[in-house]
Design a protein around this motif. Structure first.
Motif, PDB file in Angstrom:
ATOM      1  N   LEU A  55      44.927 -21.240  78.624  1.00  0.00           N
ATOM      2  CA  LEU A  55      44.314 -21.354  79.949  1.00  0.00           C
ATOM      3  C   LEU A  55      45.272 -21.973  80.955  1.00  0.00           C
ATOM      4  O   LEU A  55      44.879 -22.261  82.077  1.00  0.00           O
ATOM      5  CB  LEU A  55      43.045 -22.212  79.865  1.00  0.00           C
ATOM      6  N   GLU A  56      46.501 -22.187  80.534  1.00  0.00           N
ATOM      7  CA  GLU A  56      47.438 -22.893  81.394  1.00  0.00           C
ATOM      8  C   GLU A  56      48.396 -21.910  82.070  1.00  0.00           C
ATOM      9  O   GLU A  56      49.189 -21.258  81.404  1.00  0.00           O
ATOM     10  CB  GLU A  56      48.235 -23.919  80.577  1.00  0.00           C
ATOM     11  N   ASP A  57      48.291 -21.807  83.373  1.00  0.00           N
ATOM     12  CA  ASP A  57      49.223 -21.000  84.156  1.00  0.00           C
ATOM     13  C   ASP A  57      49.167 -21.498  85.592  1.00  0.00           C
ATOM     14  O   ASP A  57      48.065 -21.738  86.116  1.00  0.00           O
ATOM     15  CB  ASP A  57      48.876 -19.508  84.091  1.00  0.00           C
ATOM     16  N   PRO A  58      50.309 -21.677  86.247  1.00  0.00           N
ATOM     17  CA  PRO A  58      50.304 -22.224  87.616  1.00  0.00           C
ATOM     18  C   PRO A  58      49.579 -21.350  88.619  1.00  0.00           C
ATOM     19  O   PRO A  58      49.191 -21.835  89.691  1.00  0.00           O
ATOM     20  CB  PRO A  58      51.801 -22.356  87.951  1.00  0.00           C
ATOM     21  N   TRP A  59      49.402 -20.092  88.315  1.00  0.00           N
ATOM     22  CA  TRP A  59      48.699 -19.205  89.246  1.00  0.00           C
ATOM     23  C   TRP A  59      47.183 -19.300  89.125  1.00  0.00           C
ATOM     24  O   TRP A  59      46.470 -18.819  90.004  1.00  0.00           O
ATOM     25  CB  TRP A  59      49.115 -17.752  89.010  1.00  0.00           C
ATOM     26  N   VAL A  60      46.679 -19.878  88.043  1.00  0.00           N
ATOM     27  CA  VAL A  60      45.265 -19.745  87.695  1.00  0.00           C
ATOM     28  C   VAL A  60      44.527 -21.076  87.844  1.00  0.00           C
ATOM     29  O   VAL A  60      44.936 -22.098  87.305  1.00  0.00           O
ATOM     30  CB  VAL A  60      45.105 -19.232  86.243  1.00  0.00           C
ATOM     31  N   SER A  61      43.422 -21.061  88.596  1.00  0.00           N
ATOM     32  CA  SER A  61      42.474 -22.175  88.637  1.00  0.00           C
ATOM     33  C   SER A  61      41.105 -21.623  88.247  1.00  0.00           C
ATOM     34  O   SER A  61      40.801 -20.460  88.512  1.00  0.00           O
ATOM     35  CB  SER A  61      42.424 -22.821  90.031  1.00  0.00           C
ATOM     36  N   TYR A  62      40.277 -22.452  87.615  1.00  0.00           N
ATOM     37  CA  TYR A  62      39.034 -21.921  87.075  1.00  0.00           C
ATOM     38  C   TYR A  62      37.959 -22.993  87.013  1.00  0.00           C
ATOM     39  O   TYR A  62      38.229 -24.192  87.070  1.00  0.00           O
ATOM     40  CB  TYR A  62      39.266 -21.337  85.675  1.00  0.00           C
ATOM     41  N   HIS A  63      36.717 -22.528  86.879  1.00  0.00           N
ATOM     42  CA  HIS A  63      35.543 -23.395  86.709  1.00  0.00           C
ATOM     43  C   HIS A  63      34.781 -22.870  85.501  1.00  0.00           C
ATOM     44  O   HIS A  63      34.353 -21.719  85.475  1.00  0.00           O
ATOM     45  CB  HIS A  63      34.667 -23.341  87.967  1.00  0.00           C
ATOM     46  N   LEU A  64      34.608 -23.712  84.477  1.00  0.00           N
ATOM     47  CA  LEU A  64      33.877 -23.339  83.259  1.00  0.00           C
ATOM     48  C   LEU A  64      32.719 -24.310  83.080  1.00  0.00           C
ATOM     49  O   LEU A  64      32.939 -25.518  82.965  1.00  0.00           O
ATOM     50  CB  LEU A  64      34.781 -23.400  82.026  1.00  0.00           C
ATOM     51  N   GLN A  65      31.486 -23.797  83.029  1.00  0.00           N
ATOM     52  CA  GLN A  65      30.314 -24.649  82.872  1.00  0.00           C
ATOM     53  C   GLN A  65      29.359 -24.004  81.859  1.00  0.00           C
ATOM     54  O   GLN A  65      28.554 -23.146  82.210  1.00  0.00           O
ATOM     55  CB  GLN A  65      29.607 -24.845  84.214  1.00  0.00           C
ATOM     56  N   PRO A  66      29.452 -24.413  80.572  1.00  0.00           N
ATOM     57  CA  PRO A  66      28.538 -23.852  79.575  1.00  0.00           C
ATOM     58  C   PRO A  66      27.133 -24.427  79.739  1.00  0.00           C
ATOM     59  O   PRO A  66      26.965 -25.557  80.195  1.00  0.00           O
ATOM     60  CB  PRO A  66      29.156 -24.281  78.240  1.00  0.00           C
ATOM     61  N   ASN A  67      26.122 -23.644  79.371  1.00  0.00           N
ATOM     62  CA  ASN A  67      24.753 -24.174  79.449  1.00  0.00           C
ATOM     63  C   ASN A  67      24.340 -24.832  78.140  1.00  0.00           C
ATOM     64  O   ASN A  67      23.258 -25.377  78.026  1.00  0.00           O
ATOM     65  CB  ASN A  67      23.760 -23.075  79.840  1.00  0.00           C
ATOM     66  N   ARG A  68      25.230 -24.769  77.123  1.00  0.00           N
ATOM     67  CA  ARG A  68      25.002 -25.462  75.851  1.00  0.00           C
ATOM     68  C   ARG A  68      26.332 -26.055  75.397  1.00  0.00           C
ATOM     69  O   ARG A  68      27.279 -26.130  76.156  1.00  0.00           O
ATOM     70  CB  ARG A  68      24.450 -24.494  74.800  1.00  0.00           C
ATOM     71  N   HIS A  69      26.389 -26.479  74.110  1.00  0.00           N
ATOM     72  CA  HIS A  69      27.621 -27.065  73.601  1.00  0.00           C
ATOM     73  C   HIS A  69      28.770 -26.073  73.703  1.00  0.00           C
ATOM     74  O   HIS A  69      29.911 -26.434  73.992  1.00  0.00           O
ATOM     75  CB  HIS A  69      27.441 -27.494  72.138  1.00  0.00           C
ATOM     76  N   PHE A  70      28.470 -24.796  73.420  1.00  0.00           N
ATOM     77  CA  PHE A  70      29.498 -23.774  73.415  1.00  0.00           C
ATOM     78  C   PHE A  70      29.205 -22.750  74.502  1.00  0.00           C
ATOM     79  O   PHE A  70      28.052 -22.440  74.782  1.00  0.00           O
ATOM     80  CB  PHE A  70      29.567 -23.061  72.054  1.00  0.00           C
ATOM     81  N   SER A  71      30.272 -22.230  75.074  1.00  0.00           N
ATOM     82  CA  SER A  71      30.117 -21.249  76.135  1.00  0.00           C
ATOM     83  C   SER A  71      30.260 -19.838  75.574  1.00  0.00           C
ATOM     84  O   SER A  71      31.145 -19.560  74.770  1.00  0.00           O
ATOM     85  CB  SER A  71      31.176 -21.483  77.223  1.00  0.00           C
ATOM     86  N   GLY A  72      29.349 -18.963  76.010  1.00  0.00           N
ATOM     87  CA  GLY A  72      29.485 -17.552  75.668  1.00  0.00           C
ATOM     88  C   GLY A  72      30.498 -16.863  76.550  1.00  0.00           C
ATOM     89  O   GLY A  72      30.865 -15.716  76.303  1.00  0.00           O
ATOM     90  N   ASP A  73      30.955 -17.569  77.611  1.00  0.00           N
ATOM     91  CA  ASP A  73      32.026 -17.052  78.459  1.00  0.00           C
ATOM     92  C   ASP A  73      33.375 -17.451  77.868  1.00  0.00           C
ATOM     93  O   ASP A  73      33.536 -18.580  77.393  1.00  0.00           O
ATOM     94  CB  ASP A  73      31.911 -17.609  79.879  1.00  0.00           C
ATOM     95  N   LEU A  74      34.312 -16.552  77.919  1.00  0.00           N
ATOM     96  CA  LEU A  74      35.638 -16.799  77.341  1.00  0.00           C
ATOM     97  C   LEU A  74      36.691 -16.424  78.372  1.00  0.00           C
ATOM     98  O   LEU A  74      36.690 -15.306  78.887  1.00  0.00           O
ATOM     99  CB  LEU A  74      35.808 -15.959  76.076  1.00  0.00           C
ATOM    100  N   LEU A  75      37.574 -17.363  78.678  1.00  0.00           N
ATOM    101  CA  LEU A  75      38.648 -17.135  79.640  1.00  0.00           C
ATOM    102  C   LEU A  75      39.983 -17.360  78.951  1.00  0.00           C
ATOM    103  O   LEU A  75      40.210 -18.417  78.361  1.00  0.00           O
ATOM    104  CB  LEU A  75      38.503 -18.076  80.835  1.00  0.00           C
ATOM    105  N   LEU A  76      40.862 -16.360  79.007  1.00  0.00           N
ATOM    106  CA  LEU A  76      42.177 -16.444  78.379  1.00  0.00           C
ATOM    107  C   LEU A  76      43.254 -15.979  79.346  1.00  0.00           C
ATOM    108  O   LEU A  76      43.044 -15.052  80.131  1.00  0.00           O
ATOM    109  CB  LEU A  76      42.230 -15.568  77.115  1.00  0.00           C
ATOM    110  N   VAL A  77      44.407 -16.635  79.277  1.00  0.00           N
ATOM    111  CA  VAL A  77      45.541 -16.301  80.134  1.00  0.00           C
ATOM    112  C   VAL A  77      46.799 -16.266  79.286  1.00  0.00           C
ATOM    113  O   VAL A  77      46.995 -17.121  78.423  1.00  0.00           O
ATOM    114  CB  VAL A  77      45.708 -17.362  81.263  1.00  0.00           C
ATOM    115  N   ALA A  78      47.658 -15.279  79.508  1.00  0.00           N
ATOM    116  CA  ALA A  78      48.923 -15.206  78.769  1.00  0.00           C
ATOM    117  C   ALA A  78      49.949 -14.457  79.607  1.00  0.00           C
ATOM    118  O   ALA A  78      49.608 -13.545  80.367  1.00  0.00           O
ATOM    119  CB  ALA A  78      48.737 -14.512  77.424  1.00  0.00           C
ATOM    120  N   ARG A  79      51.196 -14.854  79.471  1.00  0.00           N
ATOM    121  CA  ARG A  79      52.302 -14.146  80.105  1.00  0.00           C
ATOM    122  C   ARG A  79      52.927 -13.181  79.098  1.00  0.00           C
ATOM    123  O   ARG A  79      53.068 -13.489  77.922  1.00  0.00           O
ATOM    124  CB  ARG A  79      53.367 -15.137  80.582  1.00  0.00           C
TER     125      ARG A  79
END
Length: 581
Positions: A167-191
């Motif tokens: 999730l680390e890239d200088p171009w990318v900013s994000y907001h992640l807010q799960p409604n439980r312990h684990f998030s069904g949303d998945l965000l990945l970044v790679a060069r």
């Protein structure tokens, strides 16, 4: 839970008159009564019953098996607390002690006193309430501890799967807010090895851990294939196949996969069920990438379409995307945040304000209302100097000076370690991602991860062989970003019409002068191309969009030799060199 004021009483007495008298008394208290004539009969009733009584009133002196013997066996057979109150005409201390030692809980003398019996049964009822409350609490605690252990193990797995850096890239900013312990949303970044940015936002069906598990198979595929340089279409296809093979049919994953390539200033998007993917200019102008595919895991191989939507961008600009949890977020009145509100905030604010404004407005809108879905949104800010990424990649790959390695084309002191040859026909050239395929094979043979420099060398060799050797496309078509579209369209059409072609790739690894070398030979069936004018060109001196590949190979490799008309090339590359940190 049973009404504890109404007890289920097992009355054990061989005297029929006393049994009838006690039974009527107990039923008058509102209790359910079962009777047994002696200790053996009592044990038979207990063993045949699905539910044990709440209390046993046990006569002491009985034929066949007395109350003392029966109670001893009851304690051996039933470890849970089952209160036994002895009934006896014997009032001596020894008889009472024998009863308690056998496992009795209380003692009453005959003839039975109605008031005392009722008080003792009420005491039993209070103890049963306390006991069953404790049992419930213990069961709840055990469940909680099991859930906590599952949560700990799951968190450990998730943290190791989602490795630091995805999730680390200088171009990318994000907001992640799960409604439980684990998030069904998945965000990945790679060069990628060439400096392009790959990004994936996935929204698995469901919530919590079960939804998070649905996305796990995608993590390794995305990370490994991006870092190895596979095309976005290949990554998407592999993800769909993996989900189809692992997950039930109702466990699909909505996803958007994006490739941002500063080399050619292109954004390519595959959108399968993500509501908001939009490119934004500093002036607030937008280009929407609508969802035009099924979510991952639904379509079979014949129906699945990995094709992307592509547009050119002009830096600086931004790319925004979100899961459906953002527009569906509700306030205390049940009003949804809505897509219109999202894009109004994006277009009405300056680029540097967009993320913070959206986070602040969302927080104000929902207040203390808990989200009913995971909320994720991402802002990719492509800087005006986006080419610095490419320049840093090239600087990272190019040696700062000639390495202290000695290579001789003489075979006298060469010790061959391994070699392989691959022949690609038109069918494979059109269908496969050749560079990562060859690179992975080299990595397997070498028994080590392969650095980015070798990826660039192989990529340039194979792309030159396909584009210029077999398809005969002139690289000068890439004189500008506008003409690059023409180049890509020409390449796509030529590949579609390709019927007879072959590329032979041979890789031989050998030791020489304590250095591990890889000799790569690529030969194609095309007419070749004019490579002479590029051999002595410097990468740093070439500012064009074309003609940089061969100079780059020459600076990275120890030896580069083109043969014939340019349709055969040999390159010697040291596997012991590493990319500069």
């Amino acid at each position: 839970m049973q009404n504890i004021t109404q007890l289920k009483v097992l009355l054990v007495d061989d005297d029929a008159f006393l049994q009838l008298f006690a039974r009527r008394m107990l039923e008058g208290f509102g209790h359910e009564v079962i009777t047994a004539n002696n200790g053996c009969h009592c044990l038979e009733i207990l063993q045949a019953s699905e539910e044990l009584p709440d209390v046993i009133l046990m006569d002491v002196a009985m034929p066949e098996m007395d109350g003392i013997q029966a109670t001893q066996q009851i304690r051996a057979l039933y470890p849970a607390w089952l209160p036994v109150i002895f009934l006896s005409a014997l009032e001596d201390t020894e008889s009472i002690v024998r009863g308690f030692e056998a496992g009795g809980d209380d003692y009453m003398f005959k003839p039975l006193n109605k008031v005392i019996l009722e008080c003792k049964l009420k005491s039993v009822a209070r103890q049963l309430i306390t006991q069953r409350t404790l049992e419930q609490k213990n069961a709840q605690l055990e469940t909680f501890l099991e859930q906590e252990e599952e949560l700990r193990i799951s968190s450990h797995i998730m943290q190791h799967v989602l490795k630091e850096g995805l999730l680390e890239d200088p171009w990318v900013s994000y907001h992640l807010q799960p409604n439980r312990h684990f998030s069904g949303d998945l965000l990945l970044v790679a060069r990628t090895p060439t400096g392009a940015l790959n990004l994936m936002l996935a929204d698995a069906v469901g919530h919590g851990l079960s939804a998070a598990i649905n996305g796990l198979p995608l993590v390794q595929i995305f990370s490994a294939m991006s870092q190895k340089g596979f095309a976005l279409e290949s990554i998407i296809t592999e993800m769909n196949l993996r989900l189809r093979s692992l997950m039930p049919i109702d466990r699909f994953v909505a996803a958007a996969l994006i490739n941002i390539d500063p080399n050619y200033k292109r954004i390519s998007v595959w959108n399968g069920g993500i509501p908001g993917v939009v490119m934004l200019t500093p002036q607030g102008e937008t280009h929407h990438f609508t969802s035009n595919h099924l979510p991952l895991g639904l379509a079979g191989p014949k129906l699945f379409n990995p094709n992307t939507q592509s547009v050119r961008y002009q830096a600086p600009c931004q790319l925004f995307l979100c899961s459906d949890g953002l527009p569906d977020a509700e306030n205390a009145h049940g009003e949804a945040f809505g897509e219109e509100r999202v894009f109004n905030y994006l277009t009405q604010h300056a680029p540097y304000e967009r993320m913070s404004v959206l986070q602040s407005e969302l927080k104000t809108f929902v207040g203390y209302t808990a989200p009913h879905d995971d909320v994720t949104f991402v802002l990719v800010s492509i800087p005006e100097d986006d080419q610095q990424v490419i320049q840093s990649v090239e600087e990272h790959l190019l040696p700062s000076g000639k390495p202290e390695l000695i290579y001789s084309d003489s075979s006298d002191n060469q010790h061959e370690l391994w070699s392989f040859s691959l022949l690609f026909t038109a069918k494979e050239i059109k269908r496969l991602d050749l560079t990562p395929l060859v690179l992975n094979l080299v990595s397997e043979y070498a028994g080590r991860p392969i650095n980015k420099s070798l990826f660039v060398v192989l990529s340039e060799l194979i792309n030159n062989s396909v584009d210029h050797g077999i398809l005969g496309i002139d690289s000068r078509l890439k004189t500008s970003l506008d003409s690059f579209d023409t180049y890509l369209n020409t390449r796509e059409q030529a590949l579609e019409q390709l019927t007879d072609a072959k590329i032979d790739v041979n890789c031989t690894c050998f030791m020489q002068n304590q250095t591990t070398w890889l000799k790569i030979r690529v030969q194609d069936s095309g007419k070749g191309f004019n490579y002479q004018q590029l051999i002595n060109t410097s990468v740093q001196d070439n500012l064009k969009l074309y003609g940089r590949g061969i100079p780059l190979i020459c600076e990275m490799a120890e030896e580069v030799r083109y043969l014939g008309c340019g349709n055969e090339v040999e390159v010697v590359f040291s596997l012991d060199t590493t990319d500069k940190a």
